[in-house]
Design an enzyme around this catalytic site. Structure first.
Site, PDB file in Angstrom:
ATOM      1  N   GLU A   1     -12.833 -25.148 -12.047  1.00 41.20           N
ATOM      2  CA  GLU A   1     -11.601 -24.414 -12.332  1.00 41.20           C
ATOM      3  C   GLU A   1     -11.129 -23.727 -11.044  1.00 41.20           C
ATOM      4  OE1 GLU A   1     -12.406 -21.387 -15.197  1.00 41.20           O
ATOM      5  OE2 GLU A   1     -10.299 -20.961 -15.597  1.00 41.20           O
TER       6      GLU A   1
ATOM      7  N   ASP B   1      -4.458 -14.051 -14.523  1.00 34.27           N
ATOM      8  CA  ASP B   1      -4.885 -12.931 -15.366  1.00 34.27           C
ATOM      9  C   ASP B   1      -5.290 -11.631 -14.659  1.00 34.27           C
ATOM     10  OD1 ASP B   1      -4.831 -15.403 -16.527  1.00 34.27           O
ATOM     11  OD2 ASP B   1      -6.675 -15.188 -17.631  1.00 34.27           O
TER      12      ASP B   1
HETATM   13  C1  9WN Z   1      -6.412 -16.708 -20.730  1.00 35.80           C
HETATM   14  C2  9WN Z   1      -6.691 -22.143 -19.228  1.00 35.80           C
HETATM   15  C3  9WN Z   1      -6.304 -20.753 -18.757  1.00 35.80           C
HETATM   16  C4  9WN Z   1      -5.263 -20.798 -17.620  1.00 35.80           C
HETATM   17  C5  9WN Z   1      -5.091 -19.449 -16.941  1.00 35.80           C
HETATM   18  C6  9WN Z   1      -6.444 -18.923 -16.539  1.00 35.80           C
HETATM   19  C7  9WN Z   1      -7.370 -18.820 -17.759  1.00 35.80           C
HETATM   20  C8  9WN Z   1      -7.383 -17.649 -19.994  1.00 35.80           C
HETATM   21  C9  9WN Z   1      -8.761 -17.034 -20.017  1.00 35.80           C
HETATM   22  O1  9WN Z   1      -7.505 -20.102 -18.349  1.00 35.80           O
HETATM   23  O2  9WN Z   1      -6.851 -17.847 -18.662  1.00 35.80           O
HETATM   24  O3  9WN Z   1      -5.168 -17.317 -20.889  1.00 35.80           O
HETATM   25  O4  9WN Z   1      -9.367 -17.014 -21.099  1.00 35.80           O
HETATM   26  O5  9WN Z   1      -9.249 -16.542 -18.993  1.00 35.80           O
HETATM   27  O6  9WN Z   1      -6.323 -17.694 -15.900  1.00 35.80           O
HETATM   28  O7  9WN Z   1      -4.243 -19.582 -15.828  1.00 35.80           O
HETATM   29  O8  9WN Z   1      -4.045 -21.248 -18.109  1.00 35.80           O
HETATM   30  O9  9WN Z   1      -7.075 -22.941 -18.147  1.00 35.80           O
END
Ligand code: 9WN
Length: 421
Positions: free
Chosen positions: A394, A160
């Site tokens: 994470e 992101d």
């Molecule tokens: C937006 C779920 C996701 C991952 C992404 C990570 C994060 C989301 C957020 O979490 O993104 O899609 O709300 O920050 O960057 O890679 O798939 O784990």
């Protein structure tokens, strides 16, 4: 831990911060699930595929009924999209196509188990083949650009707020400040998450997509964010190769031919992005028509695809060297999202420096696949060491290994399961 995150038909990406199914998380998680239960792994992939849009896109989030995440289904407004299938509650963008890779690994595990597992997996593969081919086709047509893949939001890359996208986000015009509540900050410290300024731009992009009902063609005329993503393209190469082998096994020669050609074309597209000075792959800002040379993990797309070319070898040496995994201050010799020597490094902030277990798994798996067993083993051992306290973060601070973001993150557990089995 995965059982705790399991809603039955989907595994939440994280227990509180991410109470829904994310597309590439689910694919990675299915790889680990297959070691525990082949039918459960298949159920996970089935839910992903059931969310496929009429265009072929696999959406990045399929929403559960759980509250607590922003933006949710209503905030996305995808109900206005003619391409959204009836009954599906999803976001309106995609994520990297790890799914065919997952299906191939689930099939391999099913073969080891034999019996009913194998039968169920082969039946599912036959069904999934058509949907996965349509998904790949959508990526190479609706999203094809210079033989790589174009993305419309940093969320699509899965990385992101990586500094890769800073210059592109600088061009996103926030015409009116939007009012919304950052639910993510109820579950993670603000210093570990993207800033409010970044969120203004994230949501502005959704507004732009909504204004054209998420139409694949019109969206390109209104979006302030159009950029190629080499890392996603490298994953498409791997996925198209997986789908080629699956199709061959199922006797679907035409699908195998299409996917092989896709892999070759996209591989050449990724290699063509290499910066002759740094040796890393580059993204391209389509609206501004300029290369983006910011150094980040995304630049190692050639390592990910594997191959014997000189460029790939050069990238591998850089990744293992003192600026990256081999940096003397790294807690473990693992790939950080940004180099510790980079002026852009923010070691606690999401994709701006931390080490991500799922990326460790991906690099280790691709190293194994391309014959670098020693790299794979080193990353696997260090990756397991990193997860030793069982918090399954994470992401982790690269120098101190402090657990950051969401604890009990499903895909971090998947890495451990796969490495241990
Ligand atoms: C937006 C779920 C996701 C991952 C992404 C990570 C994060 C989301 C957020 O979490 O993104 O899609 O709300 O920050 O960057 O890679 O798939 O784990």
């Amino acid at each position: 831990m995965l059982r705790d995150n399991d809603l039955g038909h989907m595994i939440k990406a994280g227990p509180s911060l991410y109470p829904h199914q994310w597309s590439w998380d689910a694919a990675f998680v299915a790889i680990g699930l297959a070691q525990l239960s082949v039918p459960r792994a298949i159920a996970e992939l089935r839910t992903v595929l059931a969310g496929q849009w009429r265009t072929g896109m696999l959406p990045h989030i399929i929403f559960s009924d759980e509250p607590g995440y922003f933006p949710d289904f209503d905030d996305w407004g995808t109900a206005v999209a003619p391409a959204l299938p009836a009954g599906v509650h999803s976001s309106g963008i995609c994520q990297p196509p790890v799914h065919a890779i997952a299906l191939e690994l689930v099939l391999q595990q099913a073969r080891r188990c034999g019996g009913e597992d194998l039968q169920v997996a082969e039946e599912f593969a036959a069904e999934a083949l058509r949907r996965l081919t349509r998904w790949h086709e959508w990526l190479s047509t609706a999203r094809g650009y210079a033989d790589v893949v174009e993305i419309h939001h940093g969320w699509e890359s899965g990385m992101d707020n990586s500094p890769r996208w800073d210059e592109v986000y600088a061009g996103v015009k926030v015409s009116r400040r939007l009012e919304f509540a950052r639910m993510d900050l109820n579950h993670a410290d603000a210093s570990e998450r993207p800033s409010d300024e970044e969120y203004q731009r994230y949501i502005t992009l959704i507004e732009q997509m909504k204004s054209v009902q998420f139409d694949d063609v019109r969206v390109k005329e209104v979006l302030d964010f159009r950029v190629t993503d080499v890392f996603m393209a490298a994953i498409l190469v791997l996925a198209a190769e997986s789908l080629t082998r699956i199709a061959e096994d199922l006797g679907q020669a035409d699908v195998a031919t299409t996917e092989r050609a896709r892999a070759e074309r996209t591989r050449a597209g990724v290699l063509a992005t290499i910066d002759p000075v740094t040796g890393l792959c580059r993204d391209f800002d389509i609206n501004a028509q300029r290369w983006l040379s910011t150094e980040s993990m995304g630049g190692f797309a050639a390592v990910l695809m594997g191959g014997d070319d000189a460029e790939t070898q050069r990238q591998r040496e850089i990744l293992l060297g003192e600026r990256w995994c081999g940096h003397p201050e790294m807690a473990f010799p693992l790939p950080p999202s940004v180099s510790l020597d980079s002026p852009q490094l923010r070691p606690r902030e999401y994709w701006r420096g931390p080490v991500w277990p799922v990326m460790n798994w991906l690099f280790a798996w691709t190293a194994l696949r391309s014959g670098h067993r020693e790299d794979a083993l080193a990353w696997r051992l260090a990756g397991l060491d990193q997860l030793r306290d069982l918090s399954f973060g994470e992401y982790y601070e690269p120098r101190t290994n402090e657990t950051l973001g969401s604890p009990q993150q499903s895909w971090s557990a998947m890495a451990a399961i796969d490495w241990l089995t």
